[in-house]
Design a protein around this motif. Structure first.
Motif, PDB file in Angstrom:
ATOM      1  N   TRP A 125       0.803  -1.224   0.000  1.00 30.09           N
ATOM      2  CA  TRP A 125       0.000   0.000   0.000  1.00 30.09           C
ATOM      3  C   TRP A 125       0.837   1.275   0.000  1.00 30.09           C
ATOM      4  O   TRP A 125       0.289   2.376   0.131  1.00 30.09           O
ATOM      5  N   ARG A 150      -2.138   3.848  -0.527  1.00 28.16           N
ATOM      6  CA  ARG A 150      -3.444   3.302  -0.896  1.00 28.16           C
ATOM      7  C   ARG A 150      -4.376   3.349   0.302  1.00 28.16           C
ATOM      8  O   ARG A 150      -4.034   2.853   1.381  1.00 28.16           O
ATOM      9  N   GLU A 192      -8.716  -0.794  -1.232  1.00 24.34           N
ATOM     10  CA  GLU A 192      -8.497  -1.737  -2.317  1.00 24.34           C
ATOM     11  C   GLU A 192      -9.765  -1.854  -3.156  1.00 24.34           C
ATOM     12  O   GLU A 192     -10.888  -1.714  -2.655  1.00 24.34           O
ATOM     13  N   GLU A 218     -10.339   1.395  -6.445  1.00 28.62           N
ATOM     14  CA  GLU A 218      -9.108   1.587  -5.680  1.00 28.62           C
ATOM     15  C   GLU A 218      -8.964   3.088  -5.405  1.00 28.62           C
ATOM     16  O   GLU A 218      -9.236   3.926  -6.271  1.00 28.62           O
TER      17      GLU A 218
END
Length: 716
Positions: free
Chosen positions: A79, A115, A118, A125
């Motif tokens: 991430w 990130r 997900e 995303e």
């Protein structure tokens, strides 16, 4: 065109992109993440929410006039994406002609993308990112971007403040909280975190789509750029004929990608990406290593050895020959061999095999072939720099069964024990004589990147390093270096400093003499208690400083934490790196706390606080991802009581580093590592003593996870 009209045009463009996607879906695979012009995963000028595979290291070079970008991108966690780059600006000079000649201006920057979500069936995303976070701030930007796959298409849309969103499609909604978000302050070019300007200024819309063609190697891209290039840094505004950019990425193979594009409506873009995945790297075939020794030949029905045979093992056996085999084949330099009941203990230092399990497996094969069956356990007491670190014991039958494919790796793991070195009564069977001397030639390399004198300043030197041992844990070591070639004669810019020049005199250290003595010191080590280690040292400690110091470390086995303290008094050496000194001296030292986070993924943090070489007080935080195969990717930052103004360009010390076992690269096993570190500037604030040895690294084998993560090497 008014801002409202531009905003409507942006929304219409994104709607048309989405409509074109929905009418063209078919059963091709989704496009793989590829590099943008800025190195990170993205389209062309803009990022997407996608990430590379965990452990990827990539270098991307791209050119869109007047900018050439050289980007190094790391993916330490699934991430988290990190990048650093140099941007060469072709129509701007770095400095006055007497200093930089015709060298183009080089801008340094650091990026981070995280990130947040997900992708799922309905949810895209989602990622947040910061461009030019820790550089000069000339290209700084903050963004939120979402990406969604639909068949062979991957569509992205985002909002940005700063460089990526310079078109300014609508007013910043954060102005409802504070009016200061209305405008974005101009970048000062100091290399700070640019926190004053974060999320300020108008918001720009960006987005686009990547299309995976039926030809697997080819990916096409269409992008709506959020920058209109009317607010470029250094007044270097560019003409934009169209906000739409188009491009293609072609995968020559898994490691090389080529990029072409047409940007701003009238400019070509060229780029190349070289990539590899360090987390998945493994050792090349070791054709120069000796083959593992065969196991003992056993009859179909095992017969117990007699007591007479046992006495032969302990009294008449050629232990010197076994010790020689252990060094030649298992890489274990033996100090002693002893026995406790049915357990044989070998104390020594592993000097060849990077993975501890591999050395243990080869040791087990040698001992199994040499000893009678009354020895049922093999133990290696691994020593490092003259002190015992950890004892690893393996049941003989379990090892034999695994090598003969009668059991699996998980079963073998249940018959291996790791413990702190024990002070127990043992029968000494063999004591090896002390080897008084070690030495060897090598090639040394060091460099400075991105300075106004020249983009790459470097030195290649031939070195000879030797150690003379007074005892196993007390030795004299030193290095002689001869300059083979360097271009530091171009290094004319020492940079102004409001602090004692503890590092910025590097040019003079590099050019004063060709033959130098970078290091000559006496070092002593000792295990002070079951989990406590100590070290003392004195002499020419590094190329710039001489003195004396010591370190103590408490590191319990099977614990994720450790604490240590080191203290030094040093005096600055003269530029010839011989035996003369300058007037400056300082007492410096730090207390450090180490902690390893995570079960599936290991993240090691080291927080050190204390006094630095310029007599400033502060702390250094280093964070690194340690992969199962021994690769590490990390970053560090140091902040002291020196103000940004006094520190100078850069505001505070920072950098990133990658460390890779040389074992991946060579046809012969080795414990050496290849270390790459990037520090954007040589400054005096936050500078630490560069010591040759450290207790935390010395005790690294007190990490059982690394042993068991690589247990499969036990049969190599």
């Amino acid at each position: 065109m008014t801002r409202f009209a531009r905003s409507q045009a942006a929304r219409l463009s994104l709607a048309l992109l989405t409509l074109s996607i929905s009418t063209a879906l078919h059963a091709q695979s989704a496009p793989a993440p590829t590099a943008s012009d800025w190195g990170g995963i993205g389209l062309l000028q803009t990022p997407t929410a996608r990430m590379a595979d965990e452990g990827e290291l990539a270098f991307t070079a791209s050119h869109t006039s007047p900018y050439s970008r050289y980007n190094m991108v790391l993916q330490p966690l699934p991430w988290l994406e990190g990048a650093f780059r140099y941007v060469s600006v072709a129509n701007r000079r770095y400095g006055p002609e007497w200093l930089s000649g015709t060298q183009n201006y080089k801008d340094k920057s650091i990026d981070v993308k995280v990130r947040l979500l997900e992708e799922s069936h309905w949810i895209p995303e989602l990622a947040v990112g910061f461009r030019d976070l820790g550089g000069t701030g000339l290209f700084s930007s903050e963004y939120l971007v979402a990406s969604k796959r639909m068949g062979p298409f991957d569509a992205s849309a985002g909002l940005a403040t700063g460089y990526i969103g310079n078109r300014g499609d609508f007013r910043n909604p954060l102005t409802s909280i504070d009016d200061r978000f209305e405008t974005r302050p101009r970048a000062q070019g100091t290399g700070s975190l640019n926190s004053d300007g974060m999320f300020r200024g108008p918001v720009g819309v960006f987005g686009g789509v990547a299309y995976q063609t039926p030809w697997d190697a080819l990916q096409l891209k269409l992008e709506y750029d959020g920058n209109d290039y009317k607010h470029e840094p250094q007044g270097n505004n560019q003409h934009q004929k169209s906000p739409f950019n188009v491009g293609a990425s072609y995968a020559v193979n898994n490691n090389v990608h080529l990029h072409l594009g047409w940007e701003r409506g009238d400019l070509a873009m060229f780029g190349i990406t070289l990539r590899t995945n360090l987390a998945q790297a493994s050792s090349m075939a070791k054709v120069l290593d000796p083959l593992p020794m065969p196991l003992k030949q056993r009859p179909a029905t095992a017969v117990a050895e007699s007591e007479h045979d046992t006495n032969v093992v302990t009294e008449l056996f050629d232990w010197s020959g076994v010790a020689n085999q252990l060094e030649q084949n298992a890489g274990l330099r033996v100090q002693s061999i002893s026995r406790r009941g049915s357990e044989l203990i070998v104390t020594g230092e592993q000097r060849r095999f990077y993975y501890p399990a591999q050395g243990v497996g080869r040791m087990g094969r040698i001992l199994d072939g040499a000893l009678t069956d009354d020895i049922t356990w093999f133990t290696v007491q691994n020593a490092r720099l003259g002190v015992p670190i950890v004892e690893t014991s393996i049941e003989r039958k379990a090892l034999v069964d695994y090598i003969e494919h009668k059991t699996d790796l998980s079963t073998l793991a249940g018959h291996i024990e790791m413990a702190p070195p024990a002070a127990q009564r043992r029968e000494t069977l063999y004591s090896a004589p002390l080897r008084r001397f070690d030495g060897g030639f090598n090639i040394g390399y060091q460099q400075s990147l991105g300075g106004p004198d020249g983009f790459v300043l470097f030195q290649v030197a031939g070195t000879y390093t030797a150690s003379a041992y007074l005892a196993r844990n007390l030795w004299l070591s030193g290095t002689v270096s001869y300059n083979a070639y360097n271009n530091y004669d171009k290094f004319r810019y020492d940079a102004p400093s409001r602090l004692p020049r503890v590092r910025t005199n590097i040019r003079r250290y590099m050019t004063a003499e060709d033959l130098t003595l970078p290091n000559l010191q006496v070092t002593g080590t000792r295990q002070l208690a079951r989990d406590t280690y100590g070290m003392v040292y004195a002499g020419l400690l590094e190329s710039m400083y001489a003195g004396a110091g010591g370190e103590v470390l408490y590191r319990p086995l099977n614990e994720r934490w450790a604490v240590g303290v080191e203290a030094n008094w040093v005096k600055q050496r003269d530029f010839d790196q011989r035996f003369s000194f300058r007037d400056y001296s300082v007492a410096t030292g730090h207390a450090s706390f180490y902690y390893m986070w995570g079960e599936d993924r290991r993240v090691v943090t080291a927080l050190s606080a204390g006094r630095y070489l310029a007599k400033d007080w502060g702390a250094t935080l280093a964070v690194s991802r340690a992969f199962d195969n021994g690769v590490t990717m990390g970053a560090y930052a140091t902040k002291t009581d020196v103000s940004s103004k006094d520190f100078g360009e850069g505001s505070f010390d920072k950098g990133i580093y990658v460390s890779v076992p040389f074992d991946f690269l060579l046809p012969r096993s080795t414990r050496a590592r290849a270390n790459f570190a990037w520090n954007p500037l040589y400054r005096d604030g936050g500078a630490r003593l560069a010591r040759s040895y450290g207790l935390y690294q010395m005790t690294s084998e007190r990490d059982p996870e690394f042993f068991f993560d690589n247990l499969q090497t036990i049969d190599d």
